[in-house]
Structure formats: structure tokens, C-alpha cells
Write a protein that holds these residues in place. Structure first.
Motif, PDB file in Angstrom:
ATOM      1  N   VAL B 262       2.392   8.943   0.896  1.00  0.00           N
ATOM      2  CA  VAL B 262       1.852   7.670   1.376  1.00  0.00           C
ATOM      3  C   VAL B 262       2.676   6.515   0.802  1.00  0.00           C
ATOM      4  O   VAL B 262       3.027   5.565   1.505  1.00  0.00           O
ATOM      5  CB  VAL B 262       0.374   7.530   0.967  1.00  0.00           C
ATOM      6  CG1 VAL B 262      -0.189   6.201   1.451  1.00  0.00           C
ATOM      7  CG2 VAL B 262      -0.434   8.684   1.520  1.00  0.00           C
ATOM      8  N   GLN B 263       3.010   6.653  -0.478  1.00  0.00           N
ATOM      9  CA  GLN B 263       3.806   5.632  -1.145  1.00  0.00           C
ATOM     10  C   GLN B 263       5.167   5.479  -0.461  1.00  0.00           C
ATOM     11  O   GLN B 263       5.650   4.364  -0.271  1.00  0.00           O
ATOM     12  CB  GLN B 263       3.985   6.026  -2.622  1.00  0.00           C
ATOM     13  CG  GLN B 263       4.360   4.867  -3.519  1.00  0.00           C
ATOM     14  CD  GLN B 263       3.345   3.736  -3.467  1.00  0.00           C
ATOM     15  OE1 GLN B 263       2.154   3.977  -3.544  1.00  0.00           O
ATOM     16  NE2 GLN B 263       3.807   2.506  -3.302  1.00  0.00           N
ATOM     17  N   ASP B 267       6.544   2.066   1.098  1.00  0.00           N
ATOM     18  CA  ASP B 267       7.766   1.435   0.622  1.00  0.00           C
ATOM     19  C   ASP B 267       8.847   1.356   1.696  1.00  0.00           C
ATOM     20  O   ASP B 267       9.551   0.360   1.796  1.00  0.00           O
ATOM     21  CB  ASP B 267       8.321   2.217  -0.582  1.00  0.00           C
ATOM     22  CG  ASP B 267       7.380   2.158  -1.769  1.00  0.00           C
ATOM     23  OD1 ASP B 267       6.482   1.286  -1.749  1.00  0.00           O
ATOM     24  OD2 ASP B 267       7.529   2.977  -2.685  1.00  0.00           O
ATOM     25  N   ASN B 268       8.991   2.442   2.467  1.00  0.00           N
ATOM     26  CA  ASN B 268      10.174   2.528   3.320  1.00  0.00           C
ATOM     27  C   ASN B 268       9.908   2.422   4.817  1.00  0.00           C
ATOM     28  O   ASN B 268      10.839   2.336   5.595  1.00  0.00           O
ATOM     29  CB  ASN B 268      10.910   3.853   3.043  1.00  0.00           C
ATOM     30  CG  ASN B 268      11.223   4.013   1.571  1.00  0.00           C
ATOM     31  OD1 ASN B 268      11.553   3.031   0.893  1.00  0.00           O
ATOM     32  ND2 ASN B 268      11.098   5.226   1.065  1.00  0.00           N
ATOM     33  N   HIS B 269       8.645   2.512   5.224  1.00  0.00           N
ATOM     34  CA  HIS B 269       8.385   2.534   6.667  1.00  0.00           C
ATOM     35  C   HIS B 269       7.218   1.634   7.043  1.00  0.00           C
ATOM     36  O   HIS B 269       6.147   2.102   7.400  1.00  0.00           O
ATOM     37  CB  HIS B 269       8.119   3.970   7.134  1.00  0.00           C
ATOM     38  CG  HIS B 269       9.265   4.882   6.861  1.00  0.00           C
ATOM     39  ND1 HIS B 269      10.352   4.987   7.697  1.00  0.00           N
ATOM     40  CD2 HIS B 269       9.509   5.712   5.817  1.00  0.00           C
ATOM     41  CE1 HIS B 269      11.219   5.857   7.179  1.00  0.00           C
ATOM     42  NE2 HIS B 269      10.728   6.309   6.045  1.00  0.00           N
ATOM     43  N   VAL B 321      -1.968  14.632 -12.463  1.00  0.00           N
ATOM     44  CA  VAL B 321      -2.085  15.636 -11.399  1.00  0.00           C
ATOM     45  C   VAL B 321      -2.252  14.967 -10.035  1.00  0.00           C
ATOM     46  O   VAL B 321      -1.676  15.381  -9.050  1.00  0.00           O
ATOM     47  CB  VAL B 321      -3.261  16.594 -11.671  1.00  0.00           C
ATOM     48  CG1 VAL B 321      -3.332  17.652 -10.584  1.00  0.00           C
ATOM     49  CG2 VAL B 321      -3.097  17.248 -13.027  1.00  0.00           C
ATOM     50  N   LEU B 322      -3.062  13.899 -10.009  1.00  0.00           N
ATOM     51  CA  LEU B 322      -3.308  13.227  -8.724  1.00  0.00           C
ATOM     52  C   LEU B 322      -2.302  12.118  -8.449  1.00  0.00           C
ATOM     53  O   LEU B 322      -2.327  11.519  -7.383  1.00  0.00           O
ATOM     54  CB  LEU B 322      -4.703  12.604  -8.735  1.00  0.00           C
ATOM     55  CG  LEU B 322      -5.898  13.426  -8.276  1.00  0.00           C
ATOM     56  CD1 LEU B 322      -7.075  12.513  -8.059  1.00  0.00           C
ATOM     57  CD2 LEU B 322      -5.594  14.175  -6.998  1.00  0.00           C
ATOM     58  N   ASN B 323      -1.441  11.829  -9.426  1.00  0.00           N
ATOM     59  CA  ASN B 323      -0.525  10.695  -9.295  1.00  0.00           C
ATOM     60  C   ASN B 323      -1.287   9.425  -8.921  1.00  0.00           C
ATOM     61  O   ASN B 323      -0.831   8.636  -8.093  1.00  0.00           O
ATOM     62  CB  ASN B 323       0.559  10.972  -8.255  1.00  0.00           C
ATOM     63  CG  ASN B 323       1.316  12.248  -8.552  1.00  0.00           C
ATOM     64  OD1 ASN B 323       1.306  13.174  -7.769  1.00  0.00           O
ATOM     65  ND2 ASN B 323       1.924  12.320  -9.719  1.00  0.00           N
ATOM     66  N   TRP B 505      -5.790   9.407   3.050  1.00  0.00           N
ATOM     67  CA  TRP B 505      -5.077   8.374   3.796  1.00  0.00           C
ATOM     68  C   TRP B 505      -4.791   8.855   5.196  1.00  0.00           C
ATOM     69  O   TRP B 505      -4.490  10.024   5.401  1.00  0.00           O
ATOM     70  CB  TRP B 505      -3.742   8.031   3.125  1.00  0.00           C
ATOM     71  CG  TRP B 505      -3.905   7.496   1.763  1.00  0.00           C
ATOM     72  CD1 TRP B 505      -4.047   6.184   1.397  1.00  0.00           C
ATOM     73  CD2 TRP B 505      -3.973   8.245   0.554  1.00  0.00           C
ATOM     74  NE1 TRP B 505      -4.195   6.085   0.042  1.00  0.00           N
ATOM     75  CE2 TRP B 505      -4.156   7.328  -0.503  1.00  0.00           C
ATOM     76  CE3 TRP B 505      -3.906   9.595   0.248  1.00  0.00           C
ATOM     77  CZ2 TRP B 505      -4.263   7.716  -1.828  1.00  0.00           C
ATOM     78  CZ3 TRP B 505      -4.012   9.999  -1.066  1.00  0.00           C
ATOM     79  CH2 TRP B 505      -4.186   9.059  -2.097  1.00  0.00           C
ATOM     80  N   CYS B 506      -4.870   7.925   6.109  1.00  0.00           N
ATOM     81  CA  CYS B 506      -4.500   8.198   7.478  1.00  0.00           C
ATOM     82  C   CYS B 506      -3.327   7.266   7.761  1.00  0.00           C
ATOM     83  O   CYS B 506      -3.431   6.058   7.579  1.00  0.00           O
ATOM     84  CB  CYS B 506      -5.730   7.916   8.345  1.00  0.00           C
ATOM     85  SG  CYS B 506      -5.425   7.363   9.983  1.00  0.00           S
TER      86      CYS B 506
END
Lengths: 325, 600, 279
Positions: B262-263, B267-269, B321-323, B505-506
Motif C-alpha cells: 500500500v505504501q 508513494d509511487n502511484h 510484524v505488521l509494519n 486497504w482497498c
């Protein structure tokens, strides 16, 4: 006589495997409905004892083991493999739906790797000890050292992601509308390239080495020496004698490998999201789906034992040296 | 007088609106450029959720949601809560046992037959006859009797008041067409084309189990809104982020530690839109609380469990673990995004010193050379305080952290991962000390029922009586207080120690479809997925067609009618300070001369 | 050809030696404690040569320690398989009646669909190293037993065996002094093949998520990399997936080279050295 005892022998083996197949899932912890109540799922199914009993009765899993065993065996004889609990469909239907794709994948790649293996093996043997032989030998040993899933992922990254020329998932574009059957075939082939290439590369070593070794053996035999001494062309010798003789073990090996390959595709299926028997078995195990698990094992056993049997028969037919007791 | 004018005008207006919707639909159907939406249905081996008929989908959330596109229920949920579906409105008797539903007069089955109250009565009786075979829920036996008053009015009588009726039954049971199912004796084998005829906004075109794909087409005759798409496809993808980027699919979803992906999109899209949702899911440590020391010792000692709670660093688990793709959990189980959340549950701060002090005071003072504590002399067990921590393979990383944490307070842990089957056996037999397991659906208080909630060894009669009381409590506030109490008991008694709630997240391409959302308290009985049939609909009342009911929609209509310049009180019919579907339906009901909705 | 054989053999030995050294001296070679957690998903840097994984472990250190696990499993399985397989093969080849029985068992085990059965059992047992080893052993002894037996069958017919028998040598003496030394080369080659097989099979099981998550073998490192949702769409695969994958490849390659060289030496009429995972 020999063939009849062989048949009996295979019959006993199949019986043993079917029994293992019946008892194994039942001996394992958890039961066929425990996946239903896994609270870790997105939403847990609440199940009362009564409901559990209704369902167990529905699938005939409340009966004594002996009765279940008889039902299972009778079912197999009648061609009724039961009802898959997870997939909620006849086991046969579930398996056949996937078998189609497994066969396309295994069939294509087997045809390619055998042909390539034979050609390369023959080339190598003919040039034994020379640069070409060593080059082929080392490249094929190296490629064969890759686990098939690793090879598949590398191909997916290079040709699917970086170059973006082949799709990396599925066996066909989902619900595409085709203007012609040709277009559909092309679409299927397009999806087949990377998974099949992975299988070809990871299996070519076997055929290549077998071919190379049998060729080397045959080339050393007296009659080839004679042929050479007679001044026959190398090409002629290769075709007439060497190739024909070296093919025998390859036929046997191929027949024996195909049965195992049906399962071996699980890695390729996982990497490329390709529908097939491998992933089906994995799911059947995860969901404790006894009937499905049994059905898949039955299929694999038939495939393996059948291929062995065919290999035996071919061997007897083709090789005059095997004596018919 | 003014009111009559208003009603007449609304009536005219909604007729005109419906007509324009129908006209547009005809136009859409004739158009060549059909709009197709493709969704990533899951990862390899896990994107097939079964034939989407009511008795054949696999009993998992994604299976139910794929079925729910075809079949409607009496009520449904949107981003704000319960809304009318096949029932336009409803009333409930004061004792909470008799529910009257006023059905939609425009609903038709996909085969063009009319939907009537007989179908509702048939469905409930059919479900009762085939008890257990509709694996999705068990509550159908709460129903005593169903009476058809007229074609569009049905009365459901319950054995006892059921607070969650609107969600657990009315919003969950797919209504079946009587003319098709009356001849079906074994619904689990019924997989004809007829088996997927419902009233839903989509119709099934094709389903391929081997390819794990579903193809739906729009039901342009849908009674409750205008279709935003012509075709919907759910398919398996090898790699979800890659598939979204290449345009193979238009929507993918992520969970927990997948926040990494998701990150990457964030960040990039920026061309993709991201919606964050609650998972209504909790990871928890289950303790063996059996009062029988031969089974439960030492985890049946409350202080021992508290020491372990203080010894586990939940923040570290969430961050490593979940970042950070989730939050430390409510110790009382219910999800913070649910209306049932009790924010005042006991919290066990991570503090090894506190944990050590507690363990010392319990007499676990001796340690071996590796720092592992010894059981006190004369206790049920002797030697090192060491035991197995059973978990399914996917939580072995969490288990590893807990192993390290607990080693620091002198408790030795062996992590034992396996599939669910063996763990299920151990839980049932009470043959365990600690188990790590997840639990979904924590937006619905019914989940707090002890037997369904895998703390089989925990006994507390006070808890049981509160649970039973909340089940039949029809007053929302009183019921909420009871559920609060349940959560406090769990947090204090620690039969389970909750670890974290992951996010979902969707991520989607807004140019294809821009209406994805997460449902309030989950779809149906609490499925935390973004595949709600409402995303395909511009509903009645959505005047500006942005896929959401807002103040503007209702006010726009009113302004048109009354030629007003200001917003009117009428816009908020049920006066909950929010504009939602209920308000619009309320207006419609007044026009049609029916009783107003009462939200339970 | 002799040249090539020697070169390949030495290369193979060299590769294997390096991995053995890494395994033995892992604590001195690894830059970090593999369980220590740093910031997750770090790109390669001077402090983390191969970056960190999803939970912040140093990937290089994981791989260094993983060498131990992978090689240990392969070594133990191969040694025990050879001990059991060779003994049974010797007995089966020398004593006809026992031999018949043993061979029928071998036949059945070899016909059972091996990979599916391993998957089924592996998903129910606790995936510890020892359970994996036991699982591989169920099948590992069969091939060597069959091959050793057929070799013994030929050796038995040699004249010096009869001669020894005539001067009153016991069966055990003959097996130990005359037959065993002759099958040792075969055993060594079989040992290498089994090691190759186990390395590939173990990594395959790990890839499917059936490995031991507590003991990080190369296969498990690879598995977690594959599970990472951005493995395809970013460069992460280069430092997280490629290194453990290449470790597996080079170990197999080293073993194959050595096996090939040995086989060419012992038995110029060699058979194919490849038994993939699916066998």
C-alpha cells in the motif's frame, strides 16, 4: 504369464495405496469440518454440535470406519469418487476441471523437453569431450540445479514484469471474448509460455543425460564401429543405429516421469497462478477435505502406476533382449 | 397544505427520476462501450469461493459476498449502517418479537417473475427444513412463524426478542425465489443456472472453479438503483500489485503487513485511490483457564496470565510484524471501529519488571542457568516453566517475538506451528497451555459467546448471564452497556489476551469505478470486505450520481419541489444528524402511505 | 574428458567446502544476530549488506545461519538413508528370501506418490527440523537399497566369493570384507544424489509454506521473500530472494559436479544424476 503377474502386482500396489489414502486423512488431527470453524477466517462460522452432526451425517462421516471404507471402495469401483466438502461439488467434476489444465501444461512441456533433450543429448554425445559437449553439459547441469519455483519466479520477473511480454498468471484471459478459435488458442499459448518453459528447463536434464549416456554407450558398441569402418556417413549411423537404440530408455523414463510430473507442477502452479491438480491437493489438505484428497490420490496413483505399467509393456515390446518368461 | 404539495411533488419527482433512470439504462444497454470492472479475487489457490448460489458458496466471507451480488436480503448495510433492501421499511412490536416488513413493490427475479411476500415466507421455512445445510449461520431457529399479510407485507414472529435480528437474520438470509426452489430437495447439489436467480443488482454469466473466476452482468431492471457498471469480473491474479499496475484488474485489497505494498502505491502511484478499512479481526493469545490444575496449571492463575500480558510487547509486534499495518488490540475484543467498542477496558502496559514482580510474588522465584523460572515446590508441575505455544503457520513470526519477550521474564516457550486442524483438536480437548489464533467478525457482539469463541476452558457464570441478557435487550443503549461489561470482564479475567487489529486497504483505479467503500460493521453478519453490492449502484436519491447519499441529494430534491434556498429539516427525516438512505426511504414511505421505518 | 571431470569435480568440491565453512563458522561470519530486529525492509547498505526483511532481520545473517539448517538436514537425511539403505541392500542382495520381502516393500514405497504424501504429512506434523528429517527418511532409504542390492547380486557371482565360502568364510565376513568395499563407490554417489534431492525437496516444502518457521533454512528465507507483496513490483527480490535461491542452486551444483566426477571415475556407464523433487 509375466504380464499377468505384473498386473496382479500392480493391483496389489493400488490396493495398498488406496488404503493408505483412506486412512491417512482420518488418522490426522482435526476433522473434515474443522476448517469451517477456524475463527481466524475473515468471519467465523458459528457451529453448534447439532449442526455439526447434521453435516457429518450428510457426508456419511458419522458412520463407523469399516462402513466408510466399504463405501469408499465400492464408490471407486462404480466411478463415484464422492462429494467434495469444501468445493461443494462432485470430486470427479472438481478434479476434471483442473486436470484439463494440468494435462495441457504437462503434455506440452513433456513434448518439448523430450525433443530438446534428445537433440541436445545426441549433439553432446556425438561431440563427446569437445567444447560443444562441455558447454552443453555445464549449462544443462547448471539449469537443472535450479529449484523449479526459483526458475519460474526468475522467468516471471524477467519476461513477465521487466520485459512485459508474457502474462504471469492464469491459463487464459478471464472471460475474454475471442473473434476466432485461433485467437483463443493463441491466448492460451501465450499464458502457457512461461509455466511450460519453467517445466521444460527444470526437466530437460534427465532426458539430456539419458540420451547422452545411451548414445555414448551405443556409439561404443561393435556394430557402430563396423558401420563406421564401412565408411557410412556419420549422419546415417546416427539415425540408423544410435538414435533408435538410445530411444528405448528414454521412452521408459518418460512414461515413468509423467505420472510424477502431474504433481510436480504444484510449484509452477503456485508461481504462475496456473489452475491444476497440485494446488487442488494443497487446498484439499488445508481444508481436511477427505473425499477430495482421496480422489486426487486415486488419480495420481492411477497415473503413476499406469505409466509404470505402460513403460513395462513398451520395454517388453521394444527390447528384444528382455526375455519373455 | 404545504405537506401535501411536498408529497405530491416528491412523488412526481421520484417518478420522473425513475423514468430517467430507466431511459438511461436502455441507452447504456444499447451502447457498445460496456463498462467492465475487474477485481482481484485472491491469490493462487485462494481465489475460488464456490458457485455463488446460497447453499454452495464456500463458507467464507468472500464466498458470501459473491453470492450477495445475486441475492438480496430484507435489509442491507452501507457505510453508515442498516438500510432497506427487499424491505422498504419495517416495524417491530414493543416486546421485540414481532417484526413487520413492508416489501419493495418493484423487485423482480432475474427471470422476470415478481418478488412477493410468499418468497420470504418460503425462504425462511426452506432454511428451517434444511437446517445446517446453509452453513453460514445458525439463528434461523429463532424464528417461530412467518405470516403473509398481503403480497408486500410479511410478519416474522420470533421465539424470543433478538436484538441482532435486523443484521443477523434480516440482513443475512438471502431470499430465494419460491417458484424455483420449491422443487429442490438437496440444495447443496443444486447448481443449475436457476440456482443463481435472485433479485440482486448483478446476474451471473459464468463461473469457473478451476480458473477461480466469476463473471457477472448488470441487472438493468434492478429495483433499488441505477447500475454503474455493465460487467463485473472477479479473478485470480498471481501478484496483486503487478496486476493492478498493468491494468489486468481495477481493484486489489491488502491486509495487515501488506501495508508495504500500500505504501508503495501511496508513494509511487498517485493515480490509484486507497481506502483504509477495519478488518474486524483480532489476533489473540488463548490461555488454558481450566480450573482443574492437571489441565490448566499454571495458566489458570489470573496473576500468571497478567504477568504474561505485561511481558508481551504488543507495540513491537505491531511495528515489526505488521509494519504498523494495524493497531494494538482492544483487550475487550470488540473492534475500535465498531459501535460496540468499549474504550475503557483494562490495559496491560508492556513492562518486564512488573511481570517479573508478579511472577516472583507467585513463588516462581528459582531460575535455572538459562534464566528460566522453576515451578514452586509442591505445585502441579515441577521443573522449568516451559511450554508449547501452538499456532497456525502464518503467525509464527508473532509467536517468535512472544517467545523472545517471555524468555526475558523467565518463561520458556517452544513455538509449535501447524494447520488449524490439530489446534482445533487441542482447544476442544483442553490439551494446551497457550495458543495464538485469530478471530474475525468482532463487530458483532454475538461473537462474544464463549463456546464459539475459542476459550473453551474459561467458565464464568456471571459473564454468561450478561451475554444472555444482551442477546434479548432491544434497547440499543442498554444493550451497549451490557456489551461493555462483557468486554471489561474479558479484559480483567484475560481468558485471552488480544494482540492486534490489522487494517485492510482497498486500492483501485478511480477512472473505472470510484465507489469502493468499507461497510459499517461489515457486510452481512460482519464480513470486512469492500465487495458490497452497493458499489455497483447509484441508488435512488443519489441526485448528483456520486455513488453516495448526501445532504445535497435530498436537499436538491426539496429545493426543486419547494423552491427553497435553505436546507430544510426535512432532509434529516429520522433526525440522527446524518443524511442517509433511511431518510430517503422515509420520504418514499410517507408518499406511499406506509408506516415509517423504525431502526432497531 | 578426464580433464573436464577433474575440473568439474574440483569446482564442486570448492563450492561445497565454502558452504561447509560458512555453516560451521556461521556465528563468526554473520554480521548480525539473525534474530535481532532492525528497521524492516531496509535496502542494502554498509550495515546490512543485503538489507533487512519484513520484520527487520538482517537478511545476510539469516542466510549465513540458514546454511547450517539446510546443510544439516541434507547431511543427516543422506547419512541415515545410506546406512539403512546400504544395510538393507546388502542383506537383500545376499539373502534371497529376505531380499524378496525387502524389495516388495521398496517397490510399494517407490510407487506411492511421494510429493503429495510428503505434502499431506508435512501439513499435519509440527514442522520441526527433526520431523522433516524423519519425513524424508521414509522415502530416502529405498533407492539406495534397490541399487545396492542389484550390485550385490552381480558381485555375489564373482569367483572369489565362492572361494571364500569354500574356505569357510561366514556370510557376515563375506559381506563385510568382500562385498561392502565394492559397493562403497556406489554408496558415495547415492549419498550425493540423496543430498541433492533433500536440498531441493526441503526448499520446495518451505516454498509451499510447510517448512519449519523457527529454524530459518534457505528455503524459509526464500518463502518469506515470496510472500512479500512487493517482491515483483520492486527491486526487493534482488537482495532478498536471489541470494537464498542462488545458495540452493550452488549447493546443488557443487554436489552435482562432485557426483558427476565420481560417477565418471567409478562407472563410466553412468546413469542420469538427476532426481528432481517430483520423484
Amino acid at each position: 504369464m509375466h504380464q499377468i503377474s505384473k498386473l496382479a502386482y500392480y493391483f496389489v500396489i493400488v490396493l495398498i495405496i488406496l488404503s493408505i489414502n483412506f486412512s491417512l486423512p482420518r488418522a490426522m488431527p482435526g476433522d473434515a469440518l474443522s476448517y469451517l470453524t477456524d475463527p481466524g477466517a475473515d468471519i467465523p462460522v458459528r457451529m453448534t454440535e447439532e449442526k455439526r452432526e447434521i453435516l457429518l451425517a450428510y457426508y456419511g462421516l458419522d458412520k463407523p470406519l469399516s462402513e466408510q471404507y466399504i463405501t469408499y471402495m465400492v464408490g471407486i469401483i462404480r466411478g463415484d469418487l464422492g462429494w467434495s466438502i469444501y468445493y461443494s461439488a462432485p470430486v470427479l467434476e472438481v478434479i476434471l476441471g483442473r486436470l484439463k489444465w494440468t494435462l495441457i501444461l504437462v503434455g506440452t512441456s513433456t513434448a518439448i523437453y523430450i525433443t530438446l533433450g534428445i537433440l541436445l543429448g545426441a549433439t553432446s554425445a556425438w561431440a563427446r569431450g569437445r567444447k560443444r559437449d562441455m558447454g552443453l553439459l555445464i549449462s544443462i547441469i547448471s539449469i537443472s540445479s535450479f529449484p523449479s519455483f526459483f526458475l519460474g519466479i526468475l522467468l516471471a520477473i524477467i519476461f513477465g514484469i521487466k520485459l512485459d511480454i508474457f502474462p504471469i498468471s492464469g491459463a487464459q484471459t478471464a472471460f475474454a471474448t475471442y473473434s476466432s478459435p485461433l485467437e483463443e488458442i493463441f491466448d492460451i499459448l501465450h499464458h502457457l509460455v512461461l509455466p511450460a518453459a519453467t517445466l521444460v528447463l527444470s526437466h530437460i536434464g534427465g532426458t539430456y543425460f539419458l540420451m547422452r549416456n545411451s548414445m555414448l554407450g551405443v556409439l561404443g558398441e561393435d556394430y557402430i564401429m563396423t558401420a563406421r569402418a564401412k565408411g557410412l556417413s556419420e549422419r546415417y549411423i546416427l539415425h540408423k543405429h544410435a538414435l533408435t537404440n538410445a530411444l528405448l530408455p528414454i521412452v521408459t523414463m518418460t512414461a515413468m516421469t509423467v505420472g510424477f510430473m502431474i504433481m510436480g507442477t504444484i510449484f509452477v502452479e503456485t508461481v504462475f497462478a496456473y489452475p491444476g491438480i497440485g494446488n487442488l491437493l494443497y487446498n484439499a489438505v488445508s481444508y481436511n477435505d477427505y473425499p477430495l484428497l482421496q480422489g486426487i490420490f486415486l488419480f495420481l496413483t492411477i497415473a503413476i502406476v499406469g505409466a509404470n505399467f505402460i513403460a513395462d509393456m513398451i520395454y517388453i515390446r521394444l527390447d528384444p533382449r528382455v526375455n519373455h518368461e | 397544505m404545504k405537506k401535501t404539495v411536498l408529497i405530491l411533488a416528491v412523488l412526481l419527482c421520484s417518478m420522473a427520476f425513475s423514468a430517467s433512470v430507466l431511459a438511461e439504462n436502455d441507452g447504456v444497454a444499447a451502447m457498445d462501450s460496456d463498462k467492465t470492472v475487474k477485481m482481484a479475487g485472491g491469490t493462487p489457490g485462494g481465489a475460488d469461493w464456490g458457485y455463488p448460489a446460497p447453499f454452495t458458496f464456500y463458507p467464507r466471507g468472500p464466498g458470501y459476498s459473491r453470492m450477495s451480488l445475486l441475492f438480496d436480503t430484507l435489509t442491507w448495510k452501507d457505510a453508515d449502517g442498516v438500510i432497506p433492501a427487499l424491505a422498504d421499511g419495517w416495524t417491530v412490536s414493543d416486546d421485540g418479537k414481532t417484526w413487520t416488513f413492508y416489501l419493495d413493490r418493484n423487485a423482480r427475479w432475474h427471470d422476470n417473475e415478481l418478488f412477493t411476500a410468499d418468497d420470504v415466507k418460503f425462504t425462511i421455512e426452506y432454511m428451517q427444513d434444511h437446517e445446517g445445510e446453509f452453513t453460514w449461520f445458525e439463528a434461523i431457529n429463532y424464528i417461530n412463524d412467518v405470516q403473509v399479510i398481503d403480497d408486500y407485507t410479511v410478519v416474522i414472529d420470533l421465539n424470543a426478542p433478538m436484538a441482532s435480528f435486523l443484521v443477523d437474520i434480516a440482513g443475512n438470509v438471502p431470499i430465494l425465489p419460491e417458484h424455483i426452489w420449491c422443487d429442490v430437495s438437496d440444495p447443496r447439489t443444486f447448481k443449475d443456472d436457476d440456482a443463481v436467480i435472485g433479485t440482486g443488482p448483478l446476474k451471473l454469466v459464468d463461473y469457473d472453479s478451476a480458473m477461480s473466476s466469476y463473471q457477472y452482468e448488470a441487472n438493468y431492471d434492478y429495483y433499488d438503483g441505477k447500475l454503474l457498471v455493465d460487467e463485473f469480473i472477479s479473478m485470480e491474479v498471481g501478484d496483486a500489485p503487478a496486476a493492478l499496475k498493468t491494468g489486468d484488474v481495477d481493484e486489489v485489497s491488502f491486509w495487515g503487513s501488506e501495508i508495504i505494498a500500500v505504501q508503495d502505491f501511496k508513494d509511487n502511484h498517485p493515480e490509484f485511490t486507497i481506502v483504509t478499512g477495519p478488518s474486524f479481526w483480532v489476533l489473540q493469545v488463548i490461555f488454558n483457564c481450566d480450573a482443574d490444575d492437571t489441565k490448566g496449571y499454571p495458566t489458570n492463575i489470573l496473576e500468571f496470565r497478567q504477568a504474561i500480558a505485561h511481558g508481551i510487547d504488543r507495540d513491537e509486534i505491531v511495528s515489526q510484524v505488521l509494519n504498523d499495518g494495524g493497531i494494538p488490540a482492544n483487550t475487550g475484543i470488540m473492534h475500535p471501529d465498531s459501535i460496540w467498542y468499549n474504550p475503557d477496558c483494562a490495559v496491560y502496559e508492556y513492562n518486564p519488571d512488573t511481570a517479573n514482580d508478579i511472577l516472583d510474588s507467585l513463588g516462581f522465584t528459582e531460575k535455572n542457568s538459562e534464566g528460566i523460572r522453576q515451578y514452586p515446590a509442591g505445585a502441579e508441575r515441577s521443573g522449568n516453566v516451559e511450554f508449547y505455544l501452538y499456532t497456525t503457520g502464518k503467525f509464527s513470526r508473532e509467536a517468535g517475538l512472544i517467545q523472545t519477550d517471555l524468555a526475558a521474564i523467565g518463561i520458556g516457550i517452544y513455538v509449535s506451528p501447524s494447520t488449524w486442524g490439530p489446534i482445533d483438536d487441542r482447544l476442544k480437548a483442553g490439551n494446551f497451555d497457550m495458543v495464538i489464533s485469530g478471530h474475525g467478525g468482532i463487530s458483532n457482539p454475538q461473537i462474544m459467546r464463549i463456546p464459539s469463541w475459542p476459550a473453551s476452558t474459561y467458565q464464568n457464570s456471571e459473564y454468561d448471564s450478561i451475554f444472555t441478557a444482551q442477546e434479548v435487550e432491544m434497547d440499543l443503549d442498554t444493550r451497549k452497556e451490557l456489551v461493555d461489561q462483557l468486554q471489561e470482564v474479558v479484559a480483567d479475567d484475560l481468558p485471552v489476551y488480544t494482540l492486534y487489529h490489522p487494517y485492510m486497504w482497498c486500492v483501485y483505479n478511480p477512472e473505472v469505478l470510484d465507489t469502493w467503500f468499507y461497510t459499517r460493521d461489515g457486510i452481512g453478519i460482519g464480513i470486512p470486505l469492500e465487495l458490497n453490492k452497493l458499489i455497483f449502484l447509484a441508488r435512488y436519491g443519489d441526485a448528483n450520481e456520486n455513488g453516495e447519499i448526501s445532504m445535497q441529494d435530498v436537499t436538491k430534491m426539496e429545493r426543486m419541489i419547494l423552491e427553497l434556498d435553505d436546507e430544510s429539516d426535512m432532509a434529516d427525516a429520522n433526525q440522527d444528524d446524518e443524511i442517509n438512505m433511511q431518510d430517503v426511504t422515509h420520504i418514499e414511505l410517507i408518499i406511499l402511505g406506509r408506516a415509517p421505518i423504525r431502526i432497531g | 574428458m578426464i580433464e573436464g571431470r577433474k575440473i568439474l569435480g574440483s569446482i564442486g568440491l570448492g563450492i561445497l567446502t565454502i558452504f561447509v565453512i560458512v555453516a560451521v563458522f556461521a556465528p563468526y561470519i554473520a554480521p548480525h544476530d539473525p534474530h535481532q530486529m532492525y528497521r524492516p525492509m531496509e535496502h542494502p547498505s554498509s550495515s546490512h549488506l543485503l538489507g533487512t526483511n519484513d520484520i527487520g532481520n538482517d537478511i545476510l545473517s539469516e542466510i549465513v545461519y540458514g546454511t547450517r539448517v539446510s546443510l544439516f538436514i541434507a547431511f543427516v537425511v543422506s547419512v541415515i538413508s545410506m546406512l539403512v539403505g546400504t544395510s538393507l541392500g546388502l542383506v537383500a542382495g545376499y539373502f534371497d528370501k529376505v531380499g524378496f520381502l525387502i524389495m516388495r516393500v521398496v517397490d510399494v514405497v517407490l510407487t506411492i506418490p511421494r510429493l503429495p504424501l510428503i505434502i499431506v504429512i508435512a501439513s499435519f506434523i509440527r514442522p520441526s527440523i527433526w520431523n522433516l528429517i524423519a519425513l524424508f527418511l521414509i522415502f530416502g532409504w529405498t533407492m539406495p537399497a534397490r541399487i545396492i542390492r542389484s550390485e550385490v547380486l552381480t558381485l555375489r557371482r564373482r569367483y572369489y566369493i565362492d572361494a571364500t565360502k569354500m574356505i569357510g568364510g561366514s556370510d557376515f565376513y563375506i559381506l563385510w570384507r568382500h562385498i561392502l568395499p565394492n559397493v562403497i563407490p556406489l554408496v558415495v554417489v547415492q549419498f550425493i544424489m540423496e543430498a541433492i534431492h533433500v536440498i531441493l525437496a526441503e526448499s520446495g516444502l518451505c516454498f509451499l509454506g510447510l517448512g519449519d518457521p523457527v529454524a530459518m533454512s534457505w528455503g524459509m528465507v526464500f518463502h518469506y521473500a515470496f510472500e512479500c507483496p512487493i517482491i515483483y513490483v520492486s527491486d526487493v527480490w534482488m537482495w532478498w530472494m536471489l541470494p537464498p535461491g542462488l545458495c540452493i542452486v550452488f549447493t546443488v551444483l557443487g554436489l552435482t559436479f562432485v557426483g558427476y566426477a565420481l560417477e565418471e571415475t567409478f562407472n563410466p556407464k553412468l546413469k542420469n544424476p538427476f532426481g528432481g523433487m517430483e520423484r
